[in-house]
Design an enzyme around this catalytic site. Sequence first.
Site, PDB file in Angstrom:
ATOM      1  N   ASN A  60      64.558  29.000  63.223  1.00  0.00           N
ATOM      2  CA  ASN A  60      65.707  29.925  63.308  1.00  0.00           C
ATOM      3  C   ASN A  60      66.597  29.610  64.513  1.00  0.00           C
ATOM      4  O   ASN A  60      67.434  30.423  64.893  1.00  0.00           O
ATOM      5  CB  ASN A  60      65.218  31.379  63.373  1.00  0.00           C
ATOM      6  CG  ASN A  60      64.342  31.651  64.586  1.00  0.00           C
ATOM      7  OD1 ASN A  60      64.166  30.766  65.425  1.00  0.00           O
ATOM      8  ND2 ASN A  60      63.802  32.848  64.685  1.00  0.00           N
ATOM      9  N   HIS A 107      65.559  29.153  67.646  1.00  0.00           N
ATOM     10  CA  HIS A 107      65.125  29.640  68.965  1.00  0.00           C
ATOM     11  C   HIS A 107      64.746  28.500  69.896  1.00  0.00           C
ATOM     12  O   HIS A 107      64.268  27.452  69.464  1.00  0.00           O
ATOM     13  CB  HIS A 107      64.026  30.710  68.855  1.00  0.00           C
ATOM     14  CG  HIS A 107      62.642  30.239  68.552  1.00  0.00           C
ATOM     15  ND1 HIS A 107      61.925  30.660  67.453  1.00  0.00           N
ATOM     16  CD2 HIS A 107      61.806  29.408  69.209  1.00  0.00           C
ATOM     17  CE1 HIS A 107      60.725  30.118  67.462  1.00  0.00           C
ATOM     18  NE2 HIS A 107      60.629  29.342  68.509  1.00  0.00           N
TER      19      HIS A 107
HETATM   20  C1  GLP Z   1      57.389  27.979  69.601  1.00  0.00           C
HETATM   21  C2  GLP Z   1      57.727  27.783  71.102  1.00  0.00           C
HETATM   22  C3  GLP Z   1      58.953  26.938  71.254  1.00  0.00           C
HETATM   23  C4  GLP Z   1      58.851  25.774  70.281  1.00  0.00           C
HETATM   24  C5  GLP Z   1      59.004  26.274  68.876  1.00  0.00           C
HETATM   25  C6  GLP Z   1      58.762  25.223  67.824  1.00  0.00           C
HETATM   26  O1  GLP Z   1      57.369  29.287  69.203  1.00  0.00           O
HETATM   27  N1  GLP Z   1      57.870  28.979  71.868  1.00  0.00           N
HETATM   28  O2  GLP Z   1      59.058  26.499  72.597  1.00  0.00           O
HETATM   29  O3  GLP Z   1      59.872  24.850  70.524  1.00  0.00           O
HETATM   30  O4  GLP Z   1      58.275  27.432  68.654  1.00  0.00           O
HETATM   31  O5  GLP Z   1      57.417  24.974  67.651  1.00  0.00           O
HETATM   32  P1  GLP Z   1      56.838  23.730  66.858  1.00  0.00           P
HETATM   33  O6  GLP Z   1      57.123  22.537  67.680  1.00  0.00           O
HETATM   34  O7  GLP Z   1      55.363  24.012  66.758  1.00  0.00           O
HETATM   35  O8  GLP Z   1      57.530  23.698  65.556  1.00  0.00           O
END
Ligand code: GLP
Length: 251
Positions: free
Chosen positions: A138, A140
């Site tokens: 999304n 973030h």
């Molecule tokens: C998590 C972390 C983020 C990360 C994102 C993606 O919730 N707080 O810092 O970049 O989600 O995670 P992933 O790399 O496991 O897809």
Amino acid sequence: MPIRLHVMKNHEEASRHVAEMFQQTIREAPASVLGLATGGTPERVYELLCQFHREDGLSFSDLTTFNLDEYLGLPAGHDQSYRSYMTERLFGHVDVNPDRVHLPRVDDFPPDEAARQYEALLQQTGHVDLQLLGIGTNGHIGFNEPGSARDSVTRVVDLTEETIRSNSRYFEDESDVPRRAVTMGIATILKAKRVVLLATGGSKSRAVAEAFGGPITDANPASFLQEHGDAVFVLDEAAADGLAGILHGVP
Ligand code: GLP
């Protein structure tokens, strides 16, 4: 300055590119301040940094590190806490000085106090030299979910259902995923001197395209990186898939 792009063939090459950026930073300035991220995406970066330490003598001893965020509500030492993640994947394998490794101290202080202290410590330390980011589906960054303000600082946040669902893959059950976290804010992240966002896999392509070339909006918090003077996206081909239309118009 627009966000710069490096599109690599696959996750391995993208991870190596990012690990080499960190290696170069550490070699050029061994007392750098590094901003670190968790999640599945940077795992290979940390493996490579451990390898550079083991085989090429890359030293972490003078570095300071700040992680982006930490879950709230997990028992101290829980294997999915970001402190455990970092120990397991990096800090436990390199010569980092434990006194200069920082994550929000959610086990020692009430959440708001842990957030306030973390922001103060960051300000006291000066700026982060190189900040690693991932991106949520999304948009973030850290745990700055859609709706996070451009001027937000380190604070307690509620996670969205999308993030909880997406992060449930790391927990036994979706009901075990924490609902809240402490995260650096958007303003905190934008203070870093250089930012590198690593994204791989098709599930990130929409968020990446919007962040890179869409409007700058809190609906996609990573889009605020367009306002940073030195941000680069390192992508694999799958994560870059949504960029084709946007890049067409870019000289
Ligand atoms: C998590 C972390 C983020 C990360 C994102 C993606 O919730 N707080 O810092 O970049 O989600 O995670 P992933 O790399 O496991 O897809």
